[in-house]
Scaffold this active site. Structure first.
Site, PDB file in Angstrom:
ATOM      1  N   HIS A  43      68.411  24.058  62.879  1.00 47.24           N
ATOM      2  CA  HIS A  43      68.850  23.145  63.940  1.00 47.24           C
ATOM      3  C   HIS A  43      70.345  23.334  64.156  1.00 47.24           C
ATOM      4  O   HIS A  43      71.089  23.540  63.207  1.00 47.24           O
ATOM      5  CB  HIS A  43      68.579  21.676  63.539  1.00 47.24           C
ATOM      6  CG  HIS A  43      68.558  20.743  64.706  1.00 47.24           C
ATOM      7  ND1 HIS A  43      69.700  20.206  65.233  1.00 47.24           N
ATOM      8  CD2 HIS A  43      67.536  20.298  65.467  1.00 47.24           C
ATOM      9  CE1 HIS A  43      69.375  19.433  66.265  1.00 47.24           C
ATOM     10  NE2 HIS A  43      68.078  19.468  66.430  1.00 47.24           N
ATOM     11  N   ASP A  56      59.996  19.641  64.994  1.00 42.74           N
ATOM     12  CA  ASP A  56      58.811  20.369  65.471  1.00 42.74           C
ATOM     13  C   ASP A  56      57.921  20.880  64.349  1.00 42.74           C
ATOM     14  O   ASP A  56      56.820  21.362  64.609  1.00 42.74           O
ATOM     15  CB  ASP A  56      59.267  21.561  66.322  1.00 42.74           C
ATOM     16  CG  ASP A  56      59.950  21.090  67.584  1.00 42.74           C
ATOM     17  OD1 ASP A  56      61.089  21.526  67.856  1.00 42.74           O
ATOM     18  OD2 ASP A  56      59.359  20.257  68.298  1.00 42.74           O
TER      19      ASP A  56
HETATM   20  C1  SDX Z   1      64.665  21.302  68.990  1.00 43.49           C
HETATM   21  O1  SDX Z   1      69.414  20.425  69.941  1.00 43.49           O
HETATM   22  C2  SDX Z   1      68.502  19.586  69.685  1.00 43.49           C
HETATM   23  O2  SDX Z   1      68.764  18.439  69.388  1.00 43.49           O
HETATM   24  C3  SDX Z   1      67.080  20.117  69.808  1.00 43.49           C
HETATM   25  C4  SDX Z   1      65.964  19.185  69.342  1.00 43.49           C
HETATM   26  C5  SDX Z   1      65.872  17.952  70.223  1.00 43.49           C
HETATM   27  O3  SDX Z   1      65.358  16.926  69.738  1.00 43.49           O
HETATM   28  O4  SDX Z   1      66.199  18.064  71.431  1.00 43.49           O
HETATM   29  O5  SDX Z   1      66.194  18.774  68.016  1.00 43.49           O
HETATM   30  C6  SDX Z   1      64.610  19.882  69.438  1.00 43.49           C
HETATM   31  O6  SDX Z   1      64.874  22.162  69.807  1.00 43.49           O
HETATM   32  C7  SDX Z   1      64.531  21.602  67.534  1.00 43.49           C
HETATM   33  C8  SDX Z   1      64.695  23.143  67.216  1.00 43.49           C
HETATM   34  C9  SDX Z   1      63.352  23.801  67.521  1.00 43.49           C
HETATM   35  N1  SDX Z   1      63.451  25.266  67.419  1.00 43.49           N
HETATM   36  C10 SDX Z   1      62.913  25.944  66.394  1.00 43.49           C
HETATM   37  O7  SDX Z   1      62.374  25.412  65.443  1.00 43.49           O
HETATM   38  C11 SDX Z   1      62.975  27.458  66.551  1.00 43.49           C
HETATM   39  C12 SDX Z   1      63.396  28.112  65.221  1.00 43.49           C
HETATM   40  N2  SDX Z   1      64.807  27.758  64.958  1.00 43.49           N
HETATM   41  C13 SDX Z   1      65.803  28.631  65.494  1.00 43.49           C
HETATM   42  O8  SDX Z   1      65.531  29.561  66.400  1.00 43.49           O
HETATM   43  C14 SDX Z   1      67.226  28.154  65.303  1.00 43.49           C
HETATM   44  O9  SDX Z   1      67.332  27.607  64.058  1.00 43.49           O
HETATM   45  C15 SDX Z   1      67.737  27.178  66.332  1.00 43.49           C
HETATM   46  C16 SDX Z   1      67.585  27.721  67.715  1.00 43.49           C
HETATM   47  C17 SDX Z   1      67.037  25.881  66.238  1.00 43.49           C
HETATM   48  C18 SDX Z   1      69.220  26.935  66.048  1.00 43.49           C
HETATM   49  O10 SDX Z   1      69.863  28.110  66.289  1.00 43.49           O
HETATM   50  P1  SDX Z   1      71.405  28.301  65.894  1.00 43.49           P
HETATM   51  O11 SDX Z   1      71.990  27.048  65.360  1.00 43.49           O
HETATM   52  O12 SDX Z   1      72.054  28.943  67.058  1.00 43.49           O
HETATM   53  O13 SDX Z   1      71.303  29.267  64.665  1.00 43.49           O
HETATM   54  P2  SDX Z   1      71.276  30.815  64.821  1.00 43.49           P
HETATM   55  O14 SDX Z   1      70.160  31.218  65.723  1.00 43.49           O
HETATM   56  O15 SDX Z   1      72.659  31.276  65.118  1.00 43.49           O
HETATM   57  O16 SDX Z   1      70.873  31.253  63.340  1.00 43.49           O
HETATM   58  C19 SDX Z   1      71.853  31.241  62.303  1.00 43.49           C
HETATM   59  C20 SDX Z   1      71.249  32.146  61.220  1.00 43.49           C
HETATM   60  C21 SDX Z   1      70.829  33.506  61.755  1.00 43.49           C
HETATM   61  O17 SDX Z   1      70.830  34.396  60.658  1.00 43.49           O
HETATM   62  P3  SDX Z   1      72.150  35.347  60.434  1.00 43.49           P
HETATM   63  O18 SDX Z   1      72.473  35.999  61.751  1.00 43.49           O
HETATM   64  O19 SDX Z   1      73.220  34.405  59.936  1.00 43.49           O
HETATM   65  O20 SDX Z   1      71.693  36.343  59.374  1.00 43.49           O
HETATM   66  O21 SDX Z   1      70.034  31.546  60.727  1.00 43.49           O
HETATM   67  C22 SDX Z   1      68.939  32.382  61.030  1.00 43.49           C
HETATM   68  C23 SDX Z   1      69.389  33.312  62.135  1.00 43.49           C
HETATM   69  O22 SDX Z   1      68.640  34.523  62.100  1.00 43.49           O
HETATM   70  N3  SDX Z   1      67.849  31.498  61.482  1.00 43.49           N
HETATM   71  C24 SDX Z   1      66.581  31.629  61.127  1.00 43.49           C
HETATM   72  C25 SDX Z   1      65.919  30.545  61.717  1.00 43.49           C
HETATM   73  N4  SDX Z   1      66.806  29.799  62.412  1.00 43.49           N
HETATM   74  C26 SDX Z   1      68.002  30.396  62.263  1.00 43.49           C
HETATM   75  N5  SDX Z   1      65.943  32.552  60.381  1.00 43.49           N
HETATM   76  C27 SDX Z   1      64.598  32.381  60.216  1.00 43.49           C
HETATM   77  N6  SDX Z   1      63.908  31.346  60.755  1.00 43.49           N
HETATM   78  C28 SDX Z   1      64.529  30.410  61.504  1.00 43.49           C
HETATM   79  N7  SDX Z   1      63.851  29.400  62.045  1.00 43.49           N
END
Ligand code: SDX
Length: 428
Positions: free
Chosen positions: A306, A363
């Site tokens: 998140h 989620d």
């Molecule tokens: C919602 O904003 C809100 O409030 C949203 C929400 C709401 O109520 O409106 O809470 C609802 O959207 C919840 C989030 C739902 N999405 C997911 O569950 C999808 C999976 N999660 C991600 O794609 C990710 O964690 C995000 C999009 C939620 C957050 O992305 P960020 O903060 O931009 O983090 P990032 O993509 O820059 O990742 C940072 C690191 C990366 O690795 P490195 O480059 O440092 O090696 O963490 C890794 C990413 O690859 N990473 C994950 C991961 N999420 C981040 N690796 C594996 N699995 C994951 N789920």
């Protein structure tokens, strides 16, 4: 005297005011940055940028705190109802019994939609994703109700808000009914908001629909937990779209599309597809977690991570408990729930997730409940939108009441070709 931040650029020092919120959050006001320095700020994804002042929702991502208008989500989940939370978010205060009664009745008696909407849905392919249908239908609401579109007229806003809250369950159910070839149901004004939605979704003209109170309560809880969440992707979309002074329906339609994405609200559908794939491919939870960590593998542990919560998502804790309660009361044994619990256990103890502060979000478990009560996968994000509706509305209304209101128009840093002359096609 407000605090200031000093910014030195070359031999120039600029004093910028520091803004402090009611919870002690602090921001540097950079509204004069470009005019005084010729520089702009740069913050792709806006992780360090505040777009507005807001009194609707407060999140502390470090402490796992979520409050709607100051009320902790845990208390609202235990004591309130979705319509009462909708009133709270939109009007800013918990309603009196009389106010809640009037609000509830106004919503109850505006649930029908124009008969021509049936042909609107029937024109869609049977396999149209319900989020596409809902975004289009909400955008089209303005064409059926042109009498209440002025975002600057409080009475017209009130009418549009009540119409949207009342009609969205009906519109959402039409998207589902069309996809399964069943007749559209009419709203049943003898039922409460969620009970009516359930009969719209799962009732048929062949028999009287009996609402299961366990399911009705579980859905009401899920809607409360999804109702608002500060300036998330879809709320920011509603604000940016709404800042052009488009009508409410147009702005909300944009928010529905933003929510649909798998990185945002679409994650709840992606989670259940992930759990089902692990089950059907005979993978162990550990094998999948390893894939999610592998940079060469596009798999992500959906429902984890998140932008704001860096320890735990308070909503997840409540939904996880509800999962066990509801499935237990319904007598449902869910392999998907077993896999989800195992994935969570492994990931919470894996350095990859711990170091990146990736925890289960709202989620991660919600789809397990939706599945257990018979909601089809592609309706999960519609359920999220149904819950988020009052939050989007509250954010849109607050934007229009904001003394700092102006049309949203971010800047950029241009990195393309510098000036060059046109070359006639014969000389290229
Ligand atoms: C919602 O904003 C809100 O409030 C949203 C929400 C709401 O109520 O409106 O809470 C609802 O959207 C919840 C989030 C739902 N999405 C997911 O569950 C999808 C999976 N999660 C991600 O794609 C990710 O964690 C995000 C999009 C939620 C957050 O992305 P960020 O903060 O931009 O983090 P990032 O993509 O820059 O990742 C940072 C690191 C990366 O690795 P490195 O480059 O440092 O090696 O963490 C890794 C990413 O690859 N990473 C994950 C991961 N999420 C981040 N690796 C594996 N699995 C994951 N789920």
């Amino acid at each position: 005297m407000a605090d200031t931040a000093e910014l030195r650029i070359g031999d120039k020092t600029l004093s910028l005011e520091v803004i402090e919120g009611s919870e002690g959050e602090r921001a540097i006001d950079i509204r004069k940055l470009r005019s005084e320095t010729g520089h702009i700020s740069f913050d792709p994804g806006y992780g360090n940028s505040g777009s507005c002042r807001s009194a609707v929702t407060f999140i502390d991502g470090e402490q796992g705190i979520l409050r709607y208008r100051g009320y902790p989500i845990e208390q609202l989940a235990e004591h309130s109802s979705f319509l009462e939370v909708s009133y709270l978010l939109i009007y800013g205060e918990l309603p009196s019994a009389q106010q809640l009664g009037q609000f509830t009745e106004s919503i109850r008696y505006h649930t029908m939609i124009h008969e021509d909407f049936k042909s609107f849905y029937s024109a869609m392919p049977k396999d149209a994703h319900p989020m596409a249908a809902c975004a289009a239908a909400v955008g089209a609401l303005g064409t059926f109700y042109p009498d209440s579109l002025d975002p600057l007229d409080p009475r017209q806003v009130e009418i549009s808000v009540h119409r949207l809250l009342a009609k969205f369950p009906t519109m959402a159910s039409y998207a589902y009914k069309h996809s399964i070839g069943q007749p559209f149901m009419y709203p049943d004004n003898t039922k409460d908001y969620v009970g009516n939605f359930l009969q719209l979704m799962f009732g048929t003209p062949c028999e009287q629909y009996e609402v299961n109170p366990t399911i009705e309560k579980a859905i009401d809880l899920l809607l409360i937990l999804h109702a608002d969440h500060e300036q998330n992707c879809s709320a920011s979309t509603v604000r940016l779209c709404g800042s052009s002074q488009v009508n409410l329906f147009g702005a909300i339609s944009a928010g529905i599309n933003a929510l649909w994405g798998p990185l945002h609200g679409g994650a709840n559908q992606a989670v259940i597809e992930m759990l089902a794939a692990i089950r059907d491919e005979g993978l162990t939870a550990k094998q999948f977690v390893d894939r999610a960590k592998d940079r060469n593998d596009t798999s992500r542990l959906m429902g984890f991570g998140h932008r704001v919560y860096r320890n735990f998502d308070p909503r997840m804790k409540i939904i996880k408990k509800a999962c066990f309660d509801v499935l237990g009361q319904l007598g449902v044994n869910s392999k998907l729930l077993e896999i989800a619990v195992e994935l969570e256990e492994i990931a919470l103890n894996d350095p990859y997730f711990v170091e990146r502060r990736l925890y289960p979000n709202v989620d991660f478990y919600s789809g397990v409940i939706y599945t257990a009560i018979g909601t089809p996968d592609n309706m999960f994000t519609v359920m999220f939108a149904l819950g988020r509706l009052p939050g989007w509305i509250a954010q849109w209304m607050e934007m229009h009441d904001d003394p700092d209101f102006k049309i949203g128009r971010p800047r950029q840093i241009y990195t393309g070709a510098t000036e060059r002359d046109y070359v006639p096609v014969g000389q290229r």
